[in-house]
Enzyme design. Structure first.
Site, PDB file in Angstrom:
ATOM      1  N   PRO A  26      -7.295  -2.779 -25.504  1.00 58.78           N
ATOM      2  CA  PRO A  26      -7.231  -2.878 -26.970  1.00 58.78           C
ATOM      3  C   PRO A  26      -7.024  -4.303 -27.465  1.00 58.78           C
ATOM      4  CG  PRO A  26      -5.253  -1.800 -26.123  1.00 58.78           C
ATOM      5  CD  PRO A  26      -6.174  -1.987 -24.957  1.00 58.78           C
ATOM      6  N   GLU A  49       0.877   2.226 -19.594  1.00 59.56           N
ATOM      7  CA  GLU A  49       1.253   1.143 -20.503  1.00 59.56           C
ATOM      8  C   GLU A  49       0.237  -0.014 -20.449  1.00 59.56           C
ATOM      9  OE1 GLU A  49       3.465   1.612 -22.666  1.00 59.56           O
ATOM     10  OE2 GLU A  49       3.266  -0.386 -23.526  1.00 59.56           O
ATOM     11  N   ASP A  81     -32.635  -0.188 -35.135  1.00 59.44           N
ATOM     12  CA  ASP A  81     -31.332   0.416 -35.389  1.00 59.44           C
ATOM     13  C   ASP A  81     -30.438  -0.510 -36.201  1.00 59.44           C
ATOM     14  OD1 ASP A  81     -31.702   2.792 -34.090  1.00 59.44           O
ATOM     15  OD2 ASP A  81     -31.034   2.018 -32.156  1.00 59.44           O
TER      16      ASP A  81
END
Ligand code: SAM
Length: 243
Positions: A89, A116, A169
């Site tokens: 992330p 974690e 696209d």
């Protein structure tokens, strides 16, 4: 292209590889893949892959040994130097440009975390890319890896047929794509725009370009690099601005 995915949950990915366009592309030898459970590389007698964080705190951390050994084993099997992608992330936000960049590679290795997170030495020493699929936290890297793999494989030569065209696209052209309509021409009183039924291809193209610009203006204005707009596009863009 060959893709290796290092994961503790290979079953999460096999369904996606065995469906739709990825399945067809694999069967036609457009790419190959291996799902590797890096627990198999653990030197711990109980095949442990995680441990408590030094300094204390919540959660378990993936230990470096199984991940380093698994990566080194897959790298050794291929002639070219791979891109080693850590799903994370905190990584670089993923987008179509990155998909196009990865689609040029011969060998991609994905590392899917869990718990974690990872021992920092994995990040520092092993990986070439860290990718985030958005500003939210998933339980593991598998869903993110599949997002990246799906978007890369559909760009490989001859994976998409005429019926699905990647160059038009959203994001590939720098804009969001224009709206689509299909049969019937009138559904519950909602009519398809007349121009699409006119058979006039030049006018249809102009309508699509304008709708594409409008949609981008309304939803994702920040995507536009105004310098890359043609004179005609700029005229249309300014009309939206002046409304
Ligand atoms: C619970 S998350 C760990 C989050 C980490 N403690 C942090 O705060 O950055 C476990 C794993 O899921 C994956 N993951 C979670 N969110 C992700 C995202 N937005 N993009 C890519 N991978 C993600 C990564 O592989 C991560 O190591």
């Amino acid at each position: 292209m060959h893709i290796d995915v290092l994961t503790l949950f290979p079953e999460m990915l096999s369904g996606v590889f065995n469906s739709s366009i990825l399945k067809k592309a694999y069967e036609k030898d457009k790419f190959s893949y291996n799902l590797i459970n890096f627990r198999d590389y653990s030197q711990d007698k109980h095949y442990k892959v995680d441990d408590y964080p030094y300094g204390g705190g919540a959660g378990m951390v993936l230990t470096p040994q199984p991940v380093f050994d698994a990566v080194e084993a897959v790298v050794k099997e291929r002639p070219t130097k791979p891109r080693i992608v850590l799903m994370c992330p905190q990584g670089e936000p993923y987008n179509q440009k990155k998909a196009e960049e990865l689609a040029k590679e011969e060998h991609l290795v994905f590392i899917c975390g869990h718990y974690e997170g990872y021992d920092e030495r994995i990040r520092e020493q092993l990986v070439t890319d860290e990718i985030s699929i958005g500003d939210y936290v998933l339980t593991g890297g598998e869903l993110g890896a599949m997002v990246v793999i799906d978007s890369v494989v559909r760009l490989l030569p001859d994976v998409l047929g005429n019926k699905e065209s990647a160059p038009e696209d959203s994001f590939s052209t720098g804009l969001l794509e224009h709206p689509h309509y299909t049969r019937p021409a009138n559904f519950r009183g909602m009519k398809v725009p007349d121009i699409l039924l006119s058979g006039d291809h030049a006018k249809i193209e102009a309508w699509r370009r304008k709708e594409s610009l409008k949609r981008t203006y309304e939803r994702r204005r920040e995507l536009i690099d105004k310098h890359s707009l043609s004179d005609e596009d700029t005229k249309i863009w300014n009309e939206f601005n002046n409304k």
